[in-house]
Scaffold this motif. Structure first.
Motif, PDB file in Angstrom:
ATOM      1  N   UNK A 119       0.845  -1.183   0.000  1.00 16.88           N
ATOM      2  CA  UNK A 119       0.000   0.000   0.000  1.00 16.88           C
ATOM      3  C   UNK A 119       0.883   1.236   0.000  1.00 16.88           C
ATOM      4  N   UNK A 120       1.124   1.820  -1.157  1.00 19.82           N
ATOM      5  CA  UNK A 120       2.121   2.860  -1.243  1.00 19.82           C
ATOM      6  C   UNK A 120       1.544   4.103  -1.883  1.00 19.82           C
ATOM      7  N   UNK A 121       1.487   5.186  -1.093  1.00 14.52           N
ATOM      8  CA  UNK A 121       1.040   6.449  -1.664  1.00 14.52           C
ATOM      9  C   UNK A 121       2.197   7.166  -2.348  1.00 14.52           C
ATOM     10  N   UNK A 122       3.437   6.733  -2.055  1.00 12.04           N
ATOM     11  CA  UNK A 122       4.596   7.440  -2.588  1.00 12.04           C
ATOM     12  C   UNK A 122       5.146   6.779  -3.844  1.00 12.04           C
ATOM     13  N   UNK A 123       4.495   5.734  -4.351  1.00  7.96           N
ATOM     14  CA  UNK A 123       4.948   5.066  -5.565  1.00  7.96           C
ATOM     15  C   UNK A 123       4.148   5.574  -6.756  1.00  7.96           C
ATOM     16  N   UNK A 124       4.817   6.105  -7.755  1.00  5.51           N
ATOM     17  CA  UNK A 124       4.056   6.569  -8.914  1.00  5.51           C
ATOM     18  C   UNK A 124       3.432   5.397  -9.659  1.00  5.51           C
ATOM     19  N   UNK A 172       0.874  12.630  -4.820  1.00  6.78           N
ATOM     20  CA  UNK A 172       0.415  13.957  -4.413  1.00  6.78           C
ATOM     21  C   UNK A 172       1.572  14.952  -4.471  1.00  6.78           C
ATOM     22  N   UNK A 173       1.209  16.208  -4.707  1.00  4.17           N
ATOM     23  CA  UNK A 173       2.199  17.268  -4.836  1.00  4.17           C
ATOM     24  C   UNK A 173       3.054  17.382  -3.568  1.00  4.17           C
ATOM     25  N   UNK A 174       2.386  17.173  -2.414  1.00  2.59           N
ATOM     26  CA  UNK A 174       3.105  17.313  -1.146  1.00  2.59           C
ATOM     27  C   UNK A 174       4.314  16.387  -1.094  1.00  2.59           C
ATOM     28  N   UNK A 175       4.088  15.141  -1.440  1.00  2.00           N
ATOM     29  CA  UNK A 175       5.195  14.171  -1.377  1.00  2.00           C
ATOM     30  C   UNK A 175       6.271  14.513  -2.398  1.00  2.00           C
ATOM     31  N   UNK A 176       5.828  14.968  -3.570  1.00  2.00           N
ATOM     32  CA  UNK A 176       6.820  15.299  -4.602  1.00  2.00           C
ATOM     33  C   UNK A 176       7.703  16.451  -4.149  1.00  2.00           C
ATOM     34  N   UNK A 177       7.073  17.488  -3.553  1.00  2.00           N
ATOM     35  CA  UNK A 177       7.854  18.660  -3.136  1.00  2.00           C
ATOM     36  C   UNK A 177       8.766  18.302  -1.972  1.00  2.00           C
ATOM     37  N   UNK A 206      10.149  15.643  -1.593  1.00  2.00           N
ATOM     38  CA  UNK A 206      11.162  14.703  -2.039  1.00  2.00           C
ATOM     39  C   UNK A 206      10.988  13.334  -1.445  1.00  2.00           C
ATOM     40  N   UNK A 207       9.750  12.960  -1.159  1.00  2.00           N
ATOM     41  CA  UNK A 207       9.522  11.656  -0.544  1.00  2.00           C
ATOM     42  C   UNK A 207       8.973  10.655  -1.546  1.00  2.00           C
ATOM     43  N   UNK A 208       9.228  10.909  -2.816  1.00  2.00           N
ATOM     44  CA  UNK A 208       8.756   9.981  -3.825  1.00  2.00           C
ATOM     45  C   UNK A 208       9.536   8.685  -3.684  1.00  2.00           C
ATOM     46  N   UNK A 209       8.814   7.588  -3.686  1.00  2.00           N
ATOM     47  CA  UNK A 209       9.476   6.295  -3.536  1.00  2.00           C
ATOM     48  C   UNK A 209      10.220   5.909  -4.795  1.00  2.00           C
ATOM     49  N   UNK A 210      11.282   5.125  -4.617  1.00  2.00           N
ATOM     50  CA  UNK A 210      12.037   4.651  -5.781  1.00  2.00           C
ATOM     51  C   UNK A 210      11.375   3.402  -6.326  1.00  2.00           C
ATOM     52  N   UNK A 211      11.254   3.358  -7.623  1.00  2.00           N
ATOM     53  CA  UNK A 211      10.612   2.191  -8.222  1.00  2.00           C
ATOM     54  C   UNK A 211      11.625   1.057  -8.306  1.00  2.00           C
ATOM     55  N   UNK A 212      11.194  -0.059  -7.795  1.00  2.00           N
ATOM     56  CA  UNK A 212      12.067  -1.232  -7.792  1.00  2.00           C
ATOM     57  C   UNK A 212      11.919  -1.947  -9.137  1.00  2.00           C
TER      58      UNK A 212
END
Lengths: 484, 270, 99
Positions: free
Chosen positions: B217-222, B236-241, B243-249
């Motif tokens: 369950x990942x809100x930070x995964x595009x 969400x914009x908040x996570x992007x700004x 810098x908490x975007x998850x790395x895609x495995x």
């Protein structure tokens, strides 16, 4: 002695002096059982009714008519895993649902189910009410105010965004709607001359206050729906916007407590409404005349009370099945700019009226005539003011800078479309497609022209398609193509 | 004290028990004003204090005041406090450093002095014998209080009412913010969205949900598009700004792809 | 148990409230301290009313309650206004007049 006390003394209060501790405990247990069973029934009632309103059956498998459906549902809820969120403030997280459910249980203590009656198989004669106090209505308001802390604190302590938003909404909601609710009740207190529920019921012997104080009832009814967070005012738990609002992070038993509290609160506000506006346990008019008020004695009143209570519950379900949720700003505007001023004005009117009836000894008639004349003049002035055209209320609405031009062009196009007969509405006037407003005509659909042309004269077909541009007319054609 | 108890007023055992249960709770909760750090907890403790005070009022033959206490304090004032606490940031716990050196010590001394003063004054005072309110509450407490408020003290009542209205207006003025930009309504937003769509820069449909291909369950995964590329605006914009975007495995994606291929071939086989 | 117990309790609560106003730096908590002091005063008034057998004390307590409500409304509005400009709810940060 002032008239107020005269009025207070004429209304007989319930007499609890004969109640022993055992009788009181018995009553308390009876109320508790009544509430729990009512909630189980209300769940089934709501689901069946909503089902009917949505043209389906609703639960109908467990027990006769599906009546037992609530029991497995409740058991399932209790046996779910009890999750405590990691970021929660543990103590308050646990405390919040308890506050909710305890305060929900406390209101029915002051609700009269009936007059004095003999308890079967005993010689005890007692009012069918746990207790009454000279400030019972204020007690109800205080307890509901306390119950909201369950929602506010539960939302906060979850340590999560949606619940927090839900609880902030609920705080604002309660502050504003509790105000109009109390104001609506104040007019009843003024005319009843008492805050004790048994005396308010006694004061409604000839007229139910719903008829005498209709505006107060309307305000109370709207605010009570807001107070218990039901549709169309269920903003603190709006599932379309806030997932589940304040109860998002709750599960199992704690969630069940919130659920229980919500339904008991519905019963609470309904019971207060019945007591304060609908004559409490009194039989409705034609029945109350039968046998010299026979139906207002003994255990009959309980039946009338329950019937009225469940009618109110039915209206709750009906509202849920019919209305859409308000937007938050609309909801606040409605509360502060409509409900509270109306309630306030009504309280002033009732207070003046009551004051004139009670406190003017000399020249009562003259004073009243003057007041009526004054009210008439005021009404006339208000009417004239309402009829005068307001200046500068059109075209003032600020639009977004970059789109204002487009919007204006579109507006111009719309008004022209309205005025000029036979000219079509340009859906792309604003730079992007918009549907036509009522009264505007769409140009004939090119597809329709293509379909109808081979059938006969082309000009005739064009006329026909111009005449029938509304979707209803177009539907059979498209249906045919789909079928084919 | 014994002199008091012998007078006309008798305090029942029930009230004694009530006092000794509630008074310690009230004092303990009040102490959290001094020692608790999180404002919300303090507010909850305050509510407990105020409710127990309401019970004391009712025990002291003032049912109207007791219930009014609950309505006014818990229903309005503490609710307002909680609202503001949530508004100004829930965890705005204060700095521990002292601005004025030795302020806590001085305050403690002042508190001690205040206690001594109160004890001194209290012990020297000659308290009248308790009379109770049975006579004054004969027509019920609410009627008695109302008679005083609207009789003898009606002018004070009106003064207080004027004060309350002034306060309400003052609060509105203090909290009012001048609107410097035109208000953006829902209709404006819809219009802007469609205009963006017409000019080819936006979409009318909602954004794709994040984490569609993630196995947790990942809100930070595009979300991934059909070509396997991440769709940045699904987070969400908040996570992007932040810098908490998850790395895609990428391994995981390949694994999923393999499973997907497997199942599809299986379907073909079946 | 006598009525004096209520007076002692009220005194204790009053001192705690006063200390909270003196010590705490969070404006909201300081305001709650003021509330506690007012409430302690109310408890005394109610107890005295019972002692004297008159309702004047209760009426006065009622007025105190209303004044407290007015005070809180203004106090919180000021806190919110300050928070908007200075982004802080601490009393120490309101120091433009210092130095």
């Amino acid at each position: 002695m002032s008239p107020t006390t005269l009025l207070a003394q004429t209304a007989p209060a319930a007499d609890f002096s004969n109640d022993t501790l055992g009788v009181m405990i018995g009553k308390a247990v009876a109320i508790l059982l009544f509430l729990l069973l009512s909630v189980l029934f209300a769940l089934w009632f709501e689901r069946r009714l909503i089902g009917r309103m949505q043209q389906r059956l609703g639960p109908n498998v467990r027990g006769p008519l599906g009546l037992a459906q609530s029991i497995p549902d409740a058991l399932k809820l209790l046996l779910k895993e009890d999750i405590t969120v990691k970021g929660a403030d543990k103590f308050i997280y646990l405390l919040a649902p308890l506050i909710s459910v305890f305060s929900a249980f406390m209101v029915f203590a002051v609700i009269p189910f009936g007059p004095e009656a003999r308890i079967p198989f005993t010689d005890i004669v007692t009012p069918l009410q746990l207790t009454d106090m000279p400030v019972a209505v204020l007690y109800f308001l205080g307890i509901t105010a306390l119950g909201v802390y369950g929602i506010v604190l539960g939302g906060w302590s979850s340590g999560s965004t949606y619940p927090l938003l839900g609880s902030v909404r609920s705080t604002a909601q309660v502050i504003s709607y509790e105000l109009s609710m109390s104001l609506a009740l104040v007019s009843v207190l003024i005319v009843s001359g008492s805050m004790a529920t048994s005396q308010i019921v006694a004061a409604q012997e000839t007229t139910w206050w719903v008829f005498a104080l209709l505006p107060a009832f309307v305000v109370y009814f709207i605010s009570m729906v807001g107070e218990v967070n039901r549709l169309p005012f269920d903003l603190p738990e709006a599932e379309g916007e806030l997932v589940g609002g304040f109860q998002t992070e709750y599960s199992s038993m704690k969630f069940a407590w919130y659920y229980l509290a919500e339904y008991i609160n519905m019963l609470n506000v309904s019971a207060i409404m019945v007591t304060v506006f609908f004559g409490g346990w009194r039989a409705p008019w034609p029945l109350s005349q039968i046998g010299d008020g026979m139906l207002n004695e003994g255990w009959w009143p309980v039946l009338w009370f329950l019937l009225k209570l469940w009618t109110s519950m039915f209206v709750f379900v009906w509202l849920r099945g019919t209305l859409l949720r308000f937007r938050y700003d609309q909801f606040m505007r409605f509360g502060w700019k409509v409900l509270i001023p109306v309630a306030l004005a009504w309280v002033v009117i009732v207070a003046v009226w009551q004051g004139l009836q009670q406190f003017t000894v000399i020249g009562t008639y003259d004073l009243r005539t003057w007041l009526f004349a004054g009210a008439g003049v005021l009404l006339a002035i208000a009417l004239v003011l309402a009829l005068l055209p307001e200046k500068g209320d059109k075209g003032e609405k600020p639009a977004l800078a970059e789109h204002s031009d487009a919007a204006r062009r579109q507006q111009v196009a719309r008004t022209e479309g309205d005025q000029v007969e036979g000219e079509y509405f340009d859906a792309f006037a604003g730079g992007f497609p918009v549907p036509p407003m009522p009264g505007q005509k769409l140009p004939p659909s090119p597809r329709k022209v293509k379909v109808t042309t081979p059938a006969g004269d082309s000009s005739d077909a064009a006329q026909r398609s111009t005449a029938g541009t509304d979707p209803d007319d177009e539907a059979p054609d498209t249906k045919e193509t789909h079928d084919g | 004290m014994n002199v008091l108890a012998q007078a006309g007023l008798e305090i029942s055992t029930g009230e004694t028990v009530l006092f000794w249960v509630l008074a310690p709770i009230a004092v303990l909760c009040a102490l959290s004003l001094l020692f608790t750090r999180r404002p919300v907890r303090i507010a909850v403790a305050m509510i407990a204090v105020l409710v127990s005070l309401a019970v004391f009022y009712i025990a002291n033959e003032a049912p109207f005041l007791g219930v009014a206490q609950i309505v006014v304090y818990t229903g309005a004032i503490m609710m307002l406090f909680l609202f503001v606490i949530m508004l100004v940031g829930v965890d705005a716990s204060e700095a521990r450093t002292e601005r004025l050196p030795g302020q806590r010590l001085i305050a403690a001394g002042a508190g001690l002095g205040l206690i001594l003063l109160l004890v001194a004054v209290g012990s020297r005072a000659t308290l009248p014998q308790g009379q109770g309110l049975a006579a004054a509450n004969a027509d019920s407490n609410a009627v008695g209080v109302a008679r005083l408020i609207f009789g003898e003290y009606v002018f004070v009542f009106e003064l207080v009412a004027a004060l309350l209205i002034t306060a309400a207006v003052g609060a509105i003025i203090l909290a009012h913010r001048e609107r410097v930009e035109p208000k953006v309504t829902q209709a404006d937003l819809a219009r802007r969205r469609l205009a963006d769509y017409a000019s080819g820069t936006g979409s009318v449909a909602p954004r794709p949900a994040p984490g569609v291909y993630a196995r947790h369950n990942a809100a930070d995964m595009p979300a991934l598009d059909a070509a396997g590329e991440p769709i940045e605006h699904s987070i969400t914009t908040v996570l992007r700004i932040r810098g908490q975007r998850g790395e895609i495995d990428t391994d995981q994606i390949e694994q999923i792809e393999a499973t997907a291929d497997h199942t599809s071939t299986k379907e073909v086989d079946g | 148990m006598s009525l004096t117990h209520y007076l002692v309790l009220a005194a204790i609560l009053f001192v705690i409230g006063a200390l909270a106003v003196l010590v705490r730096r969070n404006a909201l908590v300081a305001l709650m301290g003021v509330e506690l002091m007012l409430n302690a005063g109310n408890l005394m008034l109610v107890t005295f009313a019972r002692m004297h057998g008159g309702l004047e004390g209760q009426v006065l307590a009622f007025f105190v309650m209303v004044v407290a409500a007015a005070e809180v409304v203004i106090g919180l509005a000021i806190v919110v206004a300050i928070f908007r400009t200075r982004n802080s709810a601490s009393i120490d940060d309101v120091d433009l007049l210092r130095n």
